[in-house]
Design a protein around this motif. Sequence first.
Motif, PDB file in Angstrom:
ATOM      1  N   ASP A  57       3.686   1.855  11.257  1.00 34.74           N
ATOM      2  CA  ASP A  57       3.984   1.216   9.977  1.00 34.74           C
ATOM      3  C   ASP A  57       3.964   2.281   8.881  1.00 34.74           C
ATOM      4  OD1 ASP A  57       4.161  -1.359  10.949  1.00 34.74           O
ATOM      5  OD2 ASP A  57       2.163  -1.979  10.257  1.00 34.74           O
ATOM      6  N   THR A  63       7.321  -6.547   7.527  1.00 38.11           N
ATOM      7  CA  THR A  63       8.678  -6.192   7.091  1.00 38.11           C
ATOM      8  C   THR A  63       9.402  -7.436   6.581  1.00 38.11           C
ATOM      9  OG1 THR A  63       8.662  -4.436   8.719  1.00 38.11           O
ATOM     10  CG2 THR A  63      10.817  -5.100   7.888  1.00 38.11           C
ATOM     11  N   LEU A  83       2.450  -0.583   0.603  1.00 38.43           N
ATOM     12  CA  LEU A  83       2.439  -1.042   1.995  1.00 38.43           C
ATOM     13  C   LEU A  83       1.077  -0.796   2.651  1.00 38.43           C
ATOM     14  CD1 LEU A  83       5.975   0.012   3.319  1.00 38.43           C
ATOM     15  CD2 LEU A  83       5.280  -2.017   2.063  1.00 38.43           C
ATOM     16  N   MET A 134       0.132  -2.628   5.588  1.00 42.22           N
ATOM     17  CA  MET A 134       0.967  -2.419   6.788  1.00 42.22           C
ATOM     18  C   MET A 134       0.602  -1.060   7.371  1.00 42.22           C
ATOM     19  SD  MET A 134       4.626  -3.930   5.495  1.00 42.22           S
ATOM     20  CE  MET A 134       5.480  -3.428   6.975  1.00 42.22           C
ATOM     21  N   THR A 150       9.711   0.847   5.948  1.00 41.76           N
ATOM     22  CA  THR A 150       8.582   0.025   6.404  1.00 41.76           C
ATOM     23  C   THR A 150       7.962   0.537   7.705  1.00 41.76           C
ATOM     24  OG1 THR A 150      10.272  -1.450   7.322  1.00 41.76           O
ATOM     25  CG2 THR A 150       9.216  -2.136   5.264  1.00 41.76           C
ATOM     26  N   GLY A 154       5.141   6.392   4.779  1.00 38.13           N
ATOM     27  CA  GLY A 154       6.266   5.982   3.921  1.00 38.13           C
ATOM     28  C   GLY A 154       6.508   6.997   2.811  1.00 38.13           C
ATOM     29  N   VAL A 196       8.468  -7.937   3.050  1.00 42.46           N
ATOM     30  CA  VAL A 196       9.153  -6.973   2.166  1.00 42.46           C
ATOM     31  C   VAL A 196      10.595  -7.445   1.948  1.00 42.46           C
ATOM     32  CG1 VAL A 196       9.922  -4.583   1.878  1.00 42.46           C
ATOM     33  CG2 VAL A 196       7.720  -5.044   2.982  1.00 42.46           C
TER      34      VAL A 196
END
Length: 478
Positions: free
Chosen positions: A116, A54, A97, A100, A213, A148, A57
């Motif tokens: 995540d 994070t 991501l 992640m 995130t 996400g 990001v």
Amino acid sequence: MRDATDSVEFVSQLRELLGPDSLRTGPDDLAPLLADHRQLFRGRAAALALPDSTAEVSRLLAFCNTHRISVVPQGGNTGYCGGATPDESGTALLLSLRRMRRIRAVNADDFALVADAGCTLAEVQVAAEGADRYFPLSLGSEGSCQIGGNLATNAGGTAVLRYGMMRDLTLGIEAVLADGSVISQLAPLRKDNTGYDLRQLLIGSEGTLGIITAACLKLFPAVRARATAWISVASADQALSLLALLRERSADRLVTCELVPQAALNLVLQHIPAARDPGTAAAPWYLLVELASSGEDDMDGLLQAALAQALERDLVLDAALARNGAQREDFWRLRESVPAAQRVAGASLKHDISVPVARIPEFIRRGSALVEQHVPEGFLVAYGHIGDGNLHFNVNQRPGADSAAFLAREAPLKRAVHDLVASMGGSFSAEHGIGQLKVAELERYAQPAELAAMRAIKHALDPNGILNPGKVLRSTPP
Ligand code: FAD
Ligand code: MLT
Ligand code: ZN
């Protein structure tokens, strides 16, 4: 980013900021991400950012905001509206991501899990199972879509009837705003009435208000008993009455009620090699229904009793209960393969609509008449989540019909179908969002006050317009 010269300069600065593993510019890395999975949109990008935290990001967005670099987040790229595809300028940064993908915590006593945003939906389902819990979001794309993306689109799927959409399944989120600031609300709180609900604002915002995130997701007791049936019905009216009867008679155990027309079953049996004929009497419509319980209850018995009543009332023509796990999978495959079978069969015109559940038969009647009137080269394949009042009201090209003529029907048919939906108090986008595909539709059907509020929110949270520009809202109002 203004032009290609700027791109080169910014990319090298970003590489310094993030480290070599977090930034890619090679065509092999970028090419597979530059078109949506339906191949409706194709764009270009200056680079692909692959942050692994994070904090990374946050640094990335702060930099992009200062330098006015557009950022296009992409999850599993399974969305239907081109929301994760950059424009053709080649100046945007794609952000994935996928590095992640840690399950940060599973708390069985809180019935909650923190993941995540780069975890796939299937990974979250498995993590829940590992703690004897259940995460109910269920989509045909669950092996590749990411949490996400599910949050950013407020995904629906086949268990909404009982558990709700992604919005209903989320206790908290962590997100990075356009200026790099971080909102972190990951505590598994069931109650928290402290000001505006930023979590719900970000859910469904399709990457235009922040980068999600991580999320704290609701879990449920593990499912211990299920009953699944494939049911032949004579009409959409009967399907609706059967849905009500099943809800009344199943002690709130009904999780899934999916409508499949004969035309869709034909396509699946023709084009999906693993598909098996369900063996029930041929009918204009079928329902896939599933009851589930966290107890050791006799779900088959409950479903059988409800179906016996339905037979007495002439609501069903025929029904088959899955005898074992393999047959359950066979029934599910018939439903979940409809989009793939449609694709193999050729071009299709798609609408993702909802109306109040009770008006679904009326919508089908009136919508079918529109299809007949507007698309002589096509046939209707209207299927989906009848329990939620949501149909994928699609039209496939007839074999041998003229493709150009068929595709030319898209705009007038869309207008007629969406006008009908609006006149019935429905939505022109029930579960797939707006992306870039439906921006003009939103402008047409949203109330002026709604649009003004959306634009004001976008401007307040992303004043430089760097987050997924042109998605949901036009970059500059027309
Ligand atoms: P993407 O397609 O990559 O992105 C979707 C949007 O989210 C884009 O606007 C993108 O910019 C944004 N985004 C992605 N990640 C983030 C992030 N971390 N932060 C902020 N924004 C982000 N959908 C349903 O609702 N119900 C269904 O039943 C259903 N079935 C499907 C079946 C199949 C076979 C397929 C191919 C798709 C299906 N979908 C369904 C559509 C799709 O899977 C969902 O919309 C899914 O939620 C998209 O997730 P994704 O990770 O692929 O997102
Ligand atoms: C589904 O329910 O199968 C999906 O949402 C896919 C589609 O719209 O075709
Ligand atoms: Zn769907």
